[in-house]
Design a protein around this motif. Structure first.
Motif, PDB file in Angstrom:
ATOM      1  N   VAL A   1      10.440 -14.208 -35.729  1.00 41.98           N
ATOM      2  CA  VAL A   1       9.780 -14.043 -34.430  1.00 41.98           C
ATOM      3  C   VAL A   1      10.394 -15.008 -33.415  1.00 41.98           C
ATOM      4  O   VAL A   1      10.741 -14.631 -32.287  1.00 41.98           O
ATOM      5  N   ARG A   2      10.563 -16.267 -33.811  1.00 41.72           N
ATOM      6  CA  ARG A   2      11.156 -17.247 -32.897  1.00 41.72           C
ATOM      7  C   ARG A   2      12.609 -16.889 -32.555  1.00 41.72           C
ATOM      8  O   ARG A   2      13.054 -17.102 -31.428  1.00 41.72           O
ATOM      9  N   ALA A   3      13.338 -16.376 -33.545  1.00 43.77           N
ATOM     10  CA  ALA A   3      14.728 -15.988 -33.283  1.00 43.77           C
ATOM     11  C   ALA A   3      14.790 -14.918 -32.204  1.00 43.77           C
ATOM     12  O   ALA A   3      15.636 -14.965 -31.302  1.00 43.77           O
ATOM     13  N   ARG A   4      13.900 -13.948 -32.278  1.00 43.16           N
ATOM     14  CA  ARG A   4      13.883 -12.882 -31.273  1.00 43.16           C
ATOM     15  C   ARG A   4      13.440 -13.422 -29.913  1.00 43.16           C
ATOM     16  O   ARG A   4      13.986 -13.048 -28.877  1.00 43.16           O
ATOM     17  N   LEU A   5      12.446 -14.294 -29.909  1.00 41.79           N
ATOM     18  CA  LEU A   5      12.008 -14.911 -28.655  1.00 41.79           C
ATOM     19  C   LEU A   5      13.133 -15.731 -28.029  1.00 41.79           C
ATOM     20  O   LEU A   5      13.381 -15.659 -26.817  1.00 41.79           O
TER      21      LEU A   5
ATOM     22  N   ASP B   1      -0.476  -1.372 -23.148  1.00 42.51           N
ATOM     23  CA  ASP B   1       0.235  -1.644 -21.908  1.00 42.51           C
ATOM     24  C   ASP B   1       1.505  -2.393 -22.229  1.00 42.51           C
ATOM     25  O   ASP B   1       2.005  -2.353 -23.349  1.00 42.51           O
ATOM     26  N   GLY B   2       2.044  -3.118 -21.222  1.00 46.32           N
ATOM     27  CA  GLY B   2       3.288  -3.832 -21.439  1.00 46.32           C
ATOM     28  C   GLY B   2       3.203  -4.869 -22.528  1.00 46.32           C
ATOM     29  O   GLY B   2       4.167  -5.078 -23.269  1.00 46.32           O
ATOM     30  N   LEU B   3       2.059  -5.551 -22.653  1.00 50.84           N
ATOM     31  CA  LEU B   3       1.912  -6.556 -23.698  1.00 50.84           C
ATOM     32  C   LEU B   3       1.934  -5.925 -25.079  1.00 50.84           C
ATOM     33  O   LEU B   3       2.449  -6.509 -26.035  1.00 50.84           O
ATOM     34  N   THR B   4       1.373  -4.715 -25.191  1.00 53.05           N
ATOM     35  CA  THR B   4       1.408  -3.998 -26.473  1.00 53.05           C
ATOM     36  C   THR B   4       2.851  -3.747 -26.888  1.00 53.05           C
ATOM     37  O   THR B   4       3.240  -4.013 -28.040  1.00 53.05           O
ATOM     38  N   GLN B   5       3.662  -3.262 -25.971  1.00 54.56           N
ATOM     39  CA  GLN B   5       5.065  -2.986 -26.285  1.00 54.56           C
ATOM     40  C   GLN B   5       5.822  -4.279 -26.588  1.00 54.56           C
ATOM     41  O   GLN B   5       6.655  -4.325 -27.502  1.00 54.56           O
ATOM     42  N   PHE B   6       5.534  -5.309 -25.826  1.00 50.69           N
ATOM     43  CA  PHE B   6       6.169  -6.602 -26.059  1.00 50.69           C
ATOM     44  C   PHE B   6       5.848  -7.116 -27.461  1.00 50.69           C
ATOM     45  O   PHE B   6       6.736  -7.571 -28.191  1.00 50.69           O
ATOM     46  N   THR B   7       4.594  -7.025 -27.857  1.00 51.76           N
ATOM     47  CA  THR B   7       4.180  -7.517 -29.172  1.00 51.76           C
ATOM     48  C   THR B   7       4.836  -6.710 -30.286  1.00 51.76           C
ATOM     49  O   THR B   7       5.287  -7.278 -31.294  1.00 51.76           O
ATOM     50  N   ARG B   8       4.896  -5.412 -30.123  1.00 56.87           N
ATOM     51  CA  ARG B   8       5.524  -4.571 -31.152  1.00 56.87           C
ATOM     52  C   ARG B   8       6.985  -4.935 -31.348  1.00 56.87           C
ATOM     53  O   ARG B   8       7.510  -4.876 -32.457  1.00 56.87           O
ATOM     54  N   THR B   9       7.647  -5.301 -30.253  1.00 53.48           N
ATOM     55  CA  THR B   9       9.063  -5.666 -30.340  1.00 53.48           C
ATOM     56  C   THR B   9       9.246  -7.048 -30.946  1.00 53.48           C
ATOM     57  O   THR B   9       9.996  -7.232 -31.910  1.00 53.48           O
ATOM     58  N   VAL B  10       8.552  -8.047 -30.385  1.00 55.84           N
ATOM     59  CA  VAL B  10       8.761  -9.427 -30.799  1.00 55.84           C
ATOM     60  C   VAL B  10       8.237  -9.686 -32.208  1.00 55.84           C
ATOM     61  O   VAL B  10       8.859 -10.404 -32.990  1.00 55.84           O
ATOM     62  N   PHE B  11       7.096  -9.091 -32.534  1.00 55.18           N
ATOM     63  CA  PHE B  11       6.484  -9.310 -33.851  1.00 55.18           C
ATOM     64  C   PHE B  11       6.774  -8.162 -34.806  1.00 55.18           C
ATOM     65  O   PHE B  11       6.051  -7.949 -35.781  1.00 55.18           O
ATOM     66  N   GLY B  12       7.861  -7.442 -34.552  1.00 54.25           N
ATOM     67  CA  GLY B  12       8.221  -6.325 -35.413  1.00 54.25           C
ATOM     68  C   GLY B  12       8.563  -6.724 -36.836  1.00 54.25           C
ATOM     69  O   GLY B  12       8.534  -5.888 -37.749  1.00 54.25           O
ATOM     70  N   SER B  13       8.900  -8.001 -37.057  1.00 53.34           N
ATOM     71  CA  SER B  13       9.230  -8.461 -38.404  1.00 53.34           C
ATOM     72  C   SER B  13       7.999  -8.652 -39.279  1.00 53.34           C
ATOM     73  O   SER B  13       8.125  -8.757 -40.510  1.00 53.34           O
TER      74      SER B  13
END
Length: 400
Positions: free
Chosen positions: A86-90, A17-29
């Motif tokens: 991760v923090r930089a992206r957040l 769901d949306g959290l899955t997509q959010f995690t893939r983006t934010v934790f992509g590193s």
């Protein structure tokens, strides 16, 4: 990581769901797919679990499988993933969402049992009026009138911790971590946000500090050409007697009654001092009027090591109230034309402090169970991610 060979099967019950997509983006590193999957499980737990958000409770609530506890434990405490990207992206996402009025330097006291968790020691907590066995987290929080978000974190470590090689090895404190004051940690975070992560524009930086710490922070921010508003928590006379400062000019205003205070007239440009007399005035004018005396002075740093600071000025604003034992004082380098906004900026600090207390319960800020330095930073990064996802959802609902 041991215990992760069945993560695909266990994770499949979480869904997409949306959290899955959010995690893939934010934790992509994160270099491994299983790390990103466990990041999502942990985030879901922080958002879903009521009460204490322990790793066991998260595994049970999200996966209905307490056997996943070991894998989650290793992801948070032992896995060597880098929290910086991760923090930089957040932080970048939060800045676009919030468009902050201020960056607020805030402390978080995290109670702990025992003496083995990294950085734990007895501390006197002023707002609780008692000594608490705890860790001390320092954060820079982006804030506006409607929300706030922690952009970055540091863990304060005393000389007792950093000088003990056994403690350092046991809690995996990197050799690069040296003893720093709270204000030095704050300046370090400012540098990371601006220089390394490219976050801009930078709003005024707001906090409160004891006189010596306030001066240290003010000079550090002057060197970085950052605007600031620092409430001096203590006797400001110690600043005025400091050999590192010279008083350039000083003036005072006639006594002001709270029932005469009004919002500054923005059309009146020839009387900027009217904005000074309302700074910090929180009295309810329906009650007995109070009389305020407001003084302001320009202070010039006398730093031999930093000659460029001698061309800069710090404005000291002092508010004294008749019948009150203590006064209130601020250090700022905001221009006179911007001082009229200081009441709003100062309010951000009180709002942020309340919001951080809510984070402690809502997103599990105090619920980290590990003992290591990397584990602490991993947990706080995940807490920040949960807070941002929640804020994004709230923003989407308001826009609908």
């Amino acid at each position: 990581m041991p215990g992760e060979e069945k993560s695909e099967e266990t994770y499949s019950s979480v869904g997409c769901d949306g959290l899955t997509q959010f995690t893939r983006t934010v934790f992509g590193s994160l270099p491994r797919a299983d790390q990103r999957r466990w990041a999502e499980v942990y985030l879901r737990g922080l958002l879903k679990v009521q009460g204490r958000k322990s790793i066991r409770n998260i595994a049970d609530a999200v996966l209905a499988d307490t056997s996943a506890t070991q894998s989650l434990q290793q992801f948070v405490n032992q896995s060597p993933w880098d929290w910086g990207p991760v923090r930089a992206r957040l932080a970048s996402s939060a800045h676009r969402l919030i468009r902050p009025t201020a960056w607020v330097i805030e402390n978080s006291v995290i109670p702990k049992r025992g003496e083995h968790s990294v950085g734990v020691e007895p501390r006197f907590v002023q707002y609780q009026g008692r000594t608490v066995n705890s860790q001390l987290g320092i954060s820079i929080v982006a804030a506006d009138d409607f929300g706030c978000f922690p952009l970055n974190w540091r863990l304060h470590l005393s000389n007792r911790w950093l000088a003990d090689q056994n403690k350092r090895a046991r809690t995996r404190i990197p050799d690069s971590v040296e003893a720093c004051s709270e204000m030095e940690l704050a300046l370090e975070m400012v540098d990371e946000l601006t220089t390394e992560w490219g976050i801009s524009p930078v709003p005024p930086i707001v906090t409160g500090a004891k006189p010596d710490d306030a001066l240290t922070l003010a000079e550090g921010l002057l060197r970085r050409s950052r605007s600031f508003l620092i409430q001096v928590e203590g006797n400001v006379d110690t600043l005025l007697g400091s050999p590192s400062l010279a008083v350039q000019t000083a003036c005072s205003f006639p006594p002001i009654r709270t029932d005469s205070l009004r919002r500054p007239d923005r059309t009146c440009q020839d009387r900027p001092q009217r904005s000074l007399v309302v700074i910090g005035s929180t009295a309810n004018t329906r009650r007995q009027p109070q009389v305020h005396h407001v003084t302001t002075a320009l202070l010039r740093p006398q730093s031999r090591a930093n000659r460029n600071l001698e061309e800069a000025s710090i404005r000291l604003i002092r508010e004294q109230t008749v019948g009150r034992r203590t006064d209130r004082s601020w250090l700022t380098n905001l221009p006179a034309s911007a001082i009229r906004d200081m009441t709003t900026i100062q309010r951000m600090r009180h709002y942020t402090r309340s919001a951080i207390r809510q984070f402690e319960d809502r997103f599990g800020l105090r619920d980290f169970e590990g003992r290591s330095f990397p584990g602490w930073h991993h947990h706080l990064t995940l807490v920040s991610a949960a807070a941002l996802f929640s804020a994004l959802g709230e923003s989407a609902r308001q826009s609908a």
